[in-house]
Design a protein around this motif. Structure first.
Motif, mmCIF file in Angstrom:
data_model
loop_
_atom_site.group_PDB
_atom_site.id
_atom_site.type_symbol
_atom_site.label_atom_id
_atom_site.label_comp_id
_atom_site.label_asym_id
_atom_site.label_seq_id
_atom_site.Cartn_x
_atom_site.Cartn_y
_atom_site.Cartn_z
ATOM 1 N N ARG A 77 1.922 -2.835 -14.080
ATOM 2 C CA ARG A 77 3.828 -2.887 -14.271
ATOM 3 C C ARG A 77 4.142 -2.124 -12.950
ATOM 4 N NH1 ARG A 77 4.341 -6.161 -18.717
ATOM 5 N NH2 ARG A 77 2.612 -6.574 -20.147
ATOM 6 N N HIS A 78 5.052 -2.263 -12.347
ATOM 7 C CA HIS A 78 6.199 -1.572 -11.817
ATOM 8 C C HIS A 78 6.003 0.139 -12.145
ATOM 9 C CE1 HIS A 78 7.177 -5.526 -10.775
ATOM 10 N NE2 HIS A 78 8.532 -5.509 -11.185
ATOM 11 N N CYS A 79 6.034 0.207 -13.241
ATOM 12 C CA CYS A 79 5.352 1.812 -13.449
ATOM 13 C C CYS A 79 4.629 2.498 -12.605
ATOM 14 C CB CYS A 79 5.875 1.762 -14.941
ATOM 15 S SG CYS A 79 4.827 1.670 -16.033
ATOM 16 N N GLU A 80 3.519 1.950 -13.071
ATOM 17 C CA GLU A 80 2.521 2.435 -13.076
ATOM 18 C C GLU A 80 1.947 2.748 -11.784
ATOM 19 O OE1 GLU A 80 -1.241 0.448 -14.861
ATOM 20 O OE2 GLU A 80 0.252 -1.329 -16.094
ATOM 21 N N MET A 81 3.059 1.848 -10.450
ATOM 22 C CA MET A 81 2.802 2.266 -9.036
ATOM 23 C C MET A 81 3.484 4.013 -8.425
ATOM 24 S SD MET A 81 1.739 -0.802 -7.785
ATOM 25 C CE MET A 81 2.821 -1.916 -8.963
ATOM 26 N N LEU A 82 3.903 4.537 -9.815
ATOM 27 C CA LEU A 82 4.154 5.274 -9.669
ATOM 28 C C LEU A 82 3.195 6.409 -9.936
ATOM 29 C CD1 LEU A 82 7.947 4.802 -10.746
ATOM 30 C CD2 LEU A 82 7.331 5.331 -8.993
ATOM 31 N N THR A 83 2.613 6.068 -10.671
ATOM 32 C CA THR A 83 1.208 6.889 -11.775
ATOM 33 C C THR A 83 0.273 6.423 -10.775
ATOM 34 O OG1 THR A 83 1.164 5.357 -13.531
ATOM 35 C CG2 THR A 83 2.868 7.458 -13.307
ATOM 36 N N GLU A 84 -0.484 5.458 -10.800
ATOM 37 C CA GLU A 84 -1.504 5.621 -10.582
ATOM 38 C C GLU A 84 -2.449 5.870 -9.489
ATOM 39 O OE1 GLU A 84 -4.707 3.438 -12.159
ATOM 40 O OE2 GLU A 84 -5.344 3.828 -10.705
ATOM 41 N N PRO A 85 -2.968 6.533 -9.572
ATOM 42 C CA PRO A 85 -4.168 7.568 -8.336
ATOM 43 C C PRO A 85 -4.025 6.650 -6.838
ATOM 44 C CG PRO A 85 -4.937 9.197 -9.924
ATOM 45 C CD PRO A 85 -3.904 7.313 -10.777
ATOM 46 N N LEU A 86 -5.303 5.501 -7.119
ATOM 47 C CA LEU A 86 -5.798 4.702 -6.480
ATOM 48 C C LEU A 86 -4.663 4.383 -5.645
ATOM 49 C CD1 LEU A 86 -8.348 2.612 -8.309
ATOM 50 C CD2 LEU A 86 -8.567 4.277 -6.678
ATOM 51 N N ILE A 87 -3.118 3.780 -6.506
ATOM 52 C CA ILE A 87 -2.296 2.714 -5.313
ATOM 53 C C ILE A 87 -1.431 4.319 -4.739
ATOM 54 C CG2 ILE A 87 0.200 2.489 -5.603
ATOM 55 C CD1 ILE A 87 -1.201 0.661 -8.035
ATOM 56 N N THR A 88 -1.245 5.828 -5.305
ATOM 57 C CA THR A 88 -1.235 6.699 -4.009
ATOM 58 C C THR A 88 -1.620 6.804 -2.647
ATOM 59 O OG1 THR A 88 -0.268 8.091 -6.054
ATOM 60 C CG2 THR A 88 -0.633 8.859 -4.041
ATOM 61 N N GLU A 89 -3.191 6.663 -3.019
ATOM 62 C CA GLU A 89 -4.242 6.978 -2.148
ATOM 63 C C GLU A 89 -4.303 6.121 -1.499
ATOM 64 O OE1 GLU A 89 -8.054 8.486 -3.745
ATOM 65 O OE2 GLU A 89 -8.774 8.692 -1.347
ATOM 66 N N PRO A 173 -5.755 -4.238 2.529
ATOM 67 C CA PRO A 173 -6.739 -3.475 2.777
ATOM 68 C C PRO A 173 -6.472 -1.977 2.452
ATOM 69 C CG PRO A 173 -5.408 -5.125 4.586
ATOM 70 C CD PRO A 173 -4.409 -5.276 2.662
ATOM 71 N N LEU A 174 -6.862 -1.246 2.423
ATOM 72 C CA LEU A 174 -7.494 0.140 2.102
ATOM 73 C C LEU A 174 -6.558 1.116 2.818
ATOM 74 C CD1 LEU A 174 -11.289 1.176 0.093
ATOM 75 C CD2 LEU A 174 -8.646 0.438 -0.232
ATOM 76 N N PHE A 175 -5.583 1.683 3.137
ATOM 77 C CA PHE A 175 -4.944 2.662 3.829
ATOM 78 C C PHE A 175 -5.897 4.043 4.286
ATOM 79 C CE2 PHE A 175 -2.230 6.394 4.062
ATOM 80 C CZ PHE A 175 -1.559 6.206 5.254
ATOM 81 N N ARG A 176 -5.560 3.953 5.661
ATOM 82 C CA ARG A 176 -6.384 5.246 6.357
ATOM 83 C C ARG A 176 -5.939 5.763 7.319
ATOM 84 N NH1 ARG A 176 -7.181 -0.603 8.795
ATOM 85 N NH2 ARG A 176 -6.923 0.796 10.482
ATOM 86 N N SER A 177 -6.091 6.557 7.088
ATOM 87 C CA SER A 177 -5.838 8.369 7.000
ATOM 88 C C SER A 177 -5.012 8.543 8.451
ATOM 89 C CB SER A 177 -7.055 9.221 6.967
ATOM 90 O OG SER A 177 -7.940 8.832 8.691
#
Ligand SMILES: Cc1cc2nc3c(=O)[nH]c(=O)nc-3n(C[C@H](O)[C@H](O)[C@H](O)COP(=O)(O)OP(=O)(O)OC[C@H]3O[C@@H](n4cnc5c(N)ncnc54)[C@H](O)[C@@H]3O)c2cc1C
Ligand code: FES
Ligand code: FES
Lengths: 286, 176
Positions: A77-89, A173-177
């Motif tokens: 869900r769109h709201c999970e984009m705001l709270t899911e730690p894996l998405i933030t990272e 693709p996983l976000f890189r530093s």
């Protein structure tokens, strides 16, 4: 107004959803969050005989890392984009875009798969797929395949998803530093569709942009990469002069359609203003 | 097409838990949840305005999250927990919000109020002390034609502050 009468089927698995759709043919629609489909049914823009509810298919849920990719289930869900730690990272651009998508209660129900499958050219997430170089996994009669976002959006509300096929997951693709993201849009009111919006993903080294992907939405029939502007910014340090050159390059990249409310020249102007602001921020972060 | 998916244009049975009670009712697949709540269950606190997801009058909680009851079909709620403004009122969960709306004249005709309260309830459950900006943002999908939004935002901000103060007092009392 009310939707025309239809039958309802709750699918438990991807196979069941696909089979049921195949048997019903053109007259069936999948329903995910329903946040676009239900208004379309109420207005009778669509009048299918069968709705196939995909909300109870476990395989379409969940966010997890798979090798070099973040796999985001279509039902996220769109709201999970705001709270899911894996998405933030690992997909911070989606986290940045999410607050701009509709209103909280709509975000509680709307899904990433629904947004991408619908491919509304004014929507935030389809364009973010382009910026992220994401891949969309599609399940159909002949099995599953993955389509790059660059090849996914075909025309207005037309995508690589064939009739009766299901978007099952999005691979980012996983976000890189050494990467930076930036998202912004200009809208009349928070939660409204944007007059113009953009998401960007830059790969940086010592303050120099090595590579950058920039995707605009609300500027045409499909989300659009600004390829000339991307080329202008590759291998350089962002400064006022580069920003001006990139802004000018947008003229060749974007071709907003005629519209009564917002003439193409004005939309292009707004896109240049937005790009200027975003590159200013990106320059500081690089 | 097989009969299971062909014949279901007539009423189907839906079972769910509405405001804590098990409920069964017969709905046509095209009946929205707001239709079902208002017409079949006579829970008329949930209002139907635009029926397009634009006004927020129809908000209810589905499995604990605010959703538009006009943007889902009642059959989809089969097996779910639905809490409406009636349930939240009776349980006392939003008594302080209701009192503060009343005290500050944050409603006139009251049409938008159930949706406003449900949205405010969800916001305060997620963020203890939201900024006025955040409150505005959370209410951006709720239309009010009468009051204007200032009094509504004032009321929500005041309740947030009062709840935070009360929690602090309770913590202090417990540690003594
Ligand atoms: C008032 C309002 C404001 C909104 N504002 C915005 C906004 O600012 N930005 C924005 O992006 N969106 C906005 N939306 C739309 C909303 O975000 C929807 O959630 C989203 O566009 C569609 O997702 P959904 O899951 O609800 O899809 P649904 O409505 O269920 O489906 C949409 C279409 O996609 C198909 N579909 C759904 N899932 C799949 C799948 N997995 N595979 C194949 N096909 C599928 C359906 O058959 C249907 O044709 C708004 C909606 C409303 C009502
Ligand atoms: S009635 Fe549901 S949003 Fe207006
Ligand atoms: S009080 Fe009348 S619409 Fe808000």
């Amino acid at each position: 107004m009310k939707a025309r009468a239809f039958s309802y089927f709750r699918a438990g698995t991807i196979e069941e959803a696909l089979d049921t759709h195949a048997r019903a043919g053109d007259d069936a629609r999948f329903i995910a969050g329903g946040q676009s489909l239900v208004p379309a049914l109420a207005l009778r823009l669509q009048a299918p005989r069968l709705l196939i509810d995909i909300n109870h298919i476990d395989d379409l849920r969940g966010v997890r890392c798979e090798g070099e990719w973040l796999r985001i289930g279509a039902l996220t869900r769109h709201c999970e984009m705001l709270t899911e730690p894996l998405i933030t990272e690992f997909a911070p651009l989606l986290r940045a875009a999410a607050p701009f998508v509709a209103h909280p209660a709509i975000r509680n129900r709307g899904t990433l798969g629904g947004s991408v499958a619908l491919a509304d050219p004014a929507s935030e997430f389809p364009a973010m797929m382009l910026a992220l170089d994401a891949e969309i996994e599609i399940a159909g009669a002949s099995g599953r395949r993955r389509v790059r976002a660059d090849d996914f959006f075909v025309d207005l509300f037309e995508t690589a998803v064939g009739p009766g096929e299901l978007v099952t997951a999005i691979f980012v693709p996983l976000f890189r530093s050494n990467q930076r993201v930036c998202f912004d849009e200009l809208a009349r009111r928070r939660g409204d569709y944007a007059l113009v919006g953009c998401g960007m993903l830059a790969t940086c080294k010592d303050g120099v942009i090595e590579a950058i992907r920039m995707a605009f939405f609300s500027v045409g029939n499909v989300p659009t990469r600004a390829r000339t502007a991307e080329a202008v910014l590759s291998g350089v340090r962002i400064d006022a002069e580069r920003i001006a050159t990139a802004q000018a390059a947008l003229d060749g990249d974007l071709a907003p359609p005629e519209s009564d409310e917002v003439p193409p020249a004005m939309r292009l102007h707004l896109a240049r203003v937005l790009l200027g602001r975003m590159l200013g921020r990106l320059g500081e972060a690089a | 097409m097989s009969s299971d998916i062909d014949e279901a244009e007539e009423a189907v049975r839906v079972r769910f838990i509405v405001n804590g009670s098990k409920v069964t009712c017969a709905v046509a697949p095209r009946d929205t949840l707001v239709d079902c709540l208002r017409n079949s269950l006579e829970l008329t606190g949930t209002h139907a305005g635009c029926e397009m997801g634009a006004c927020g009058a129809c908000l209810v909680q589905l499995d604990g999250r605010a959703v538009h009851a006009c943007l889902m079909f009642a059959v989809q709620a089969d097996g779910a927990r639905v809490d409406t403004i009636e349930g939240l009122s009776e349980s006392g969960a939003i008594a302080d919000l209701q009192a503060e709306f009343h005290r500050r004249n944050a409603l006139q005709c009251g049409f938008c109020t159930p949706g406003m309260l449900i949205n405010a309830h969800e916001l305060l459950a997620r963020v203890a002390e939201p900024s006025r900006e955040a409150i505005r943002d959370a209410l951006s999908g709720n239309f009010c034609r009468c009051t204007g939004y200032e009094a509504i935002i004032d009321a929500i901000a005041a309740v947030a502050e009062a709840r935070v103060d009360r929690a602090a007092q309770e913590r202090e009392a417990a540690s003594r």
